[in-house]
Design an enzyme around this catalytic site. Structure first.
Site, PDB file in Angstrom:
ATOM      1  N   ASP A  44       0.817  -1.229   0.000  1.00 48.16           N
ATOM      2  CA  ASP A  44       0.000   0.000   0.000  1.00 48.16           C
ATOM      3  C   ASP A  44       0.843   1.269   0.000  1.00 48.16           C
ATOM      4  OD1 ASP A  44       1.049  -0.063   2.504  1.00 48.16           O
ATOM      5  OD2 ASP A  44      -0.857   0.035   3.588  1.00 48.16           O
ATOM      6  N   GLU A  46       3.210   2.102   2.254  1.00 47.33           N
ATOM      7  CA  GLU A  46       3.830   2.447   3.549  1.00 47.33           C
ATOM      8  C   GLU A  46       5.295   2.022   3.545  1.00 47.33           C
ATOM      9  OE1 GLU A  46       1.766   0.881   6.925  1.00 47.33           O
ATOM     10  OE2 GLU A  46      -0.046   2.041   6.509  1.00 47.33           O
ATOM     11  N   GLN A 104      10.488  27.545   3.655  1.00 47.35           N
ATOM     12  CA  GLN A 104       9.430  28.101   4.504  1.00 47.35           C
ATOM     13  C   GLN A 104       9.979  28.198   5.926  1.00 47.35           C
ATOM     14  OE1 GLN A 104       5.378  26.401   3.348  1.00 47.35           O
ATOM     15  NE2 GLN A 104       6.761  24.900   2.459  1.00 47.35           N
ATOM     16  N   HIS A 137      19.291  26.644   3.394  1.00 53.21           N
ATOM     17  CA  HIS A 137      18.727  27.804   2.707  1.00 53.21           C
ATOM     18  C   HIS A 137      19.002  29.083   3.503  1.00 53.21           C
ATOM     19  CE1 HIS A 137      16.266  30.227   0.215  1.00 53.21           C
ATOM     20  NE2 HIS A 137      15.477  30.528   1.215  1.00 53.21           N
ATOM     21  N   ASP A 176      20.210  37.190  -6.017  1.00 56.91           N
ATOM     22  CA  ASP A 176      19.144  37.912  -5.312  1.00 56.91           C
ATOM     23  C   ASP A 176      19.705  38.529  -4.040  1.00 56.91           C
ATOM     24  OD1 ASP A 176      19.242  35.828  -3.447  1.00 56.91           O
ATOM     25  OD2 ASP A 176      17.610  34.749  -4.411  1.00 56.91           O
ATOM     26  N   LYS A 199      15.812  42.486  -7.969  1.00 55.53           N
ATOM     27  CA  LYS A 199      14.572  42.726  -8.725  1.00 55.53           C
ATOM     28  C   LYS A 199      13.993  44.083  -8.323  1.00 55.53           C
ATOM     29  CE  LYS A 199      13.193  37.971  -8.906  1.00 55.53           C
ATOM     30  NZ  LYS A 199      12.536  37.031  -8.054  1.00 55.53           N
ATOM     31  N   THR A 233      15.788  31.905 -11.187  1.00 56.19           N
ATOM     32  CA  THR A 233      16.609  32.919 -10.519  1.00 56.19           C
ATOM     33  C   THR A 233      17.956  33.090 -11.207  1.00 56.19           C
ATOM     34  OG1 THR A 233      15.546  32.288  -8.444  1.00 56.19           O
ATOM     35  CG2 THR A 233      17.565  33.577  -8.266  1.00 56.19           C
TER      36      THR A 233
HETATM   37  C1  R5P Z   1      16.023  31.602  -3.041  1.00 51.23           C
HETATM   38  O1  R5P Z   1      16.002  32.317  -2.062  1.00 51.23           O
HETATM   39  C2  R5P Z   1      17.073  30.549  -3.221  1.00 51.23           C
HETATM   40  O2  R5P Z   1      18.307  30.943  -2.685  1.00 51.23           O
HETATM   41  C3  R5P Z   1      17.252  30.215  -4.678  1.00 51.23           C
HETATM   42  O3  R5P Z   1      17.634  31.395  -5.369  1.00 51.23           O
HETATM   43  C4  R5P Z   1      15.984  29.692  -5.273  1.00 51.23           C
HETATM   44  O4  R5P Z   1      15.462  28.655  -4.491  1.00 51.23           O
HETATM   45  C5  R5P Z   1      16.228  29.195  -6.682  1.00 51.23           C
HETATM   46  O5  R5P Z   1      15.012  28.772  -7.197  1.00 51.23           O
HETATM   47  P1  R5P Z   1      14.740  28.756  -8.754  1.00 51.23           P
HETATM   48  O6  R5P Z   1      15.873  28.010  -9.394  1.00 51.23           O
HETATM   49  O7  R5P Z   1      13.422  28.049  -8.875  1.00 51.23           O
HETATM   50  O8  R5P Z   1      14.656  30.175  -9.232  1.00 51.23           O
END
Ligand code: R5P
Length: 323
Positions: A44, A46, A104, A137, A176, A199, A233
């Site tokens: 199933d 599991e 998250q 992250h 970023d 951005k 990104t």
């Molecule tokens: C965002 O804060 C992370 O450091 C990465 O820039 C992000 O997870 C990359 O995601 P994607 O390749 O989907 O743009």
């Protein structure tokens, strides 16, 4: 020999199904066989685990990235920990080279979860005594664990790679604003300048442009990130840099190659010379991307596991390159 030393005299490394190749490489580096266990499924779906050797009182490490299929791999890890705990393992260290659910990590809007904390709680409730991970992250996720966390970085591996290339006039770019510290530290070690792609919203219809902040008077740019997921990104950043000067060579570096959705297609078409990643995750469709270089983190993880087992410092592994 103290009792505590005797307790952990023998070290055993187990692996789930997330990245058995990496686990095998780590065991090979350490010149020990992988621990014997079966991690399968009941009809199933599991998860069914059977540890096939005595672990009583042993210092046990479980290698399992929580990469796609994320929920399967996470649940496998929890079930393996439970089995080891109930088999009286002396200490259980979860080795999670890629810690999924980490994005998250705060409530950035109402009524959303903090999954990075939830997963940390699940791991410790299952019986994990400590965790070893790489390029989280965000570093603060360490604080979500009430057990010790050793947080490694793949930066020294990337640094060695680029030092061998002997590239001149490098600028390190964060794709970023959130990754500026990572880029700045890497640039410092490379003896390079740093810039960031930010951005900017043009109007209320969410039209965005990418501003490059910092000087890019150079031929070689290294974009560095913790992960490439869909590729959006890094590809946006590469395009913004190329708009400054078409002759710039762009190298994209990321520890975790999640490569979800159309990432391979996006990276293939992007103005990127080379994509350099590690094997924290088994790279999906790696053979479809000619410009891909995969560096192994097995040596660094093996070194860290050995040091944890022997109660030695792991700080030397950073070689100055703290992310
Ligand atoms: C965002 O804060 C992370 O450091 C990465 O820039 C992000 O997870 C990359 O995601 P994607 O390749 O989907 O743009």
């Amino acid at each position: 020999m103290s009792d505590a030393k005797k307790l952990f005299e023998e070290m055993i490394i187990f692996s789930g199904n997330a990245n058995p190749e990496l686990a095998a490489k780590i065991a090979k580096e350490m010149k020990i066989p992988l621990g014997r266990c079966q991690v399968g499924r009941f009809p199933d779906g599991e998860i069914k685990v059977k540890i096939e050797q005595n672990v009583r009182g042993r210092d046990v490490f479980v290698v399992q990235s929580t990469c796609p299929p994320v929920n399967e791999n996470l649940m496998e890890l929890l079930v393996i920990i439970d089995a080891l705990n109930r088999a009286s393992a002396g200490r259980i260290t979860v080795v999670i080279p890629y810690y999924g659910y980490a994005r998250q990590d705060r409530k950035d809007q109402p009524r959303v979860p903090i999954t990075a904390k939830l997963v940390a709680d699940m791991l410790t409730v299952a019986g994990a005594d400590r965790m070893l991970t790489m390029d989280l992250h965000s570093g603060q996720v360490q604080g979500f664990f009430n057990v010790p966390v050793d947080h490694l970085t793949a930066a020294p591996i990337f640094l060695d790679y680029f030092r061998e290339k002997k590239m001149e006039g490098v600028v390190v770019v964060s794709p970023d604003v959130g990754g500026v510290k990572r880029a700045r530290n890497f640039a410092q070690e490379m003896g390079a300048n740093v810039a960031v792609v930010a951005k900017r919203r043009l109007d209320d219809d969410s039209t965005e442009v990418d501003d490059v902040i910092g000087e890019i008077k150079t031929k070689n740019v290294i974009i560095i990130d913790d992960q490439i997921s869909g590729g959006g990104t890094v590809v946006r950043a590469a395009r913004a840099l190329k708009e400054i000067d078409k002759k710039i060579k762009v190298y994209a570096v990321a520890t975790h190659a999640v490569f979800a959705g159309q990432a391979i297609e996006r990276l293939s078409e992007a103005p990127i010379e080379e994509v350099i990643i590690t094997d924290t995750i088994p790279t999906p469709r790696a053979d479809e991307l000619d410009k891909l270089t995969i560096l192994s983190v097995a040596g660094e993880l093996a070194d860290a596991i050995g040091r944890i087992h022997n109660n030695q410092s792991v700080a030397t592994l950073f070689r100055g390159a703290l992310f």
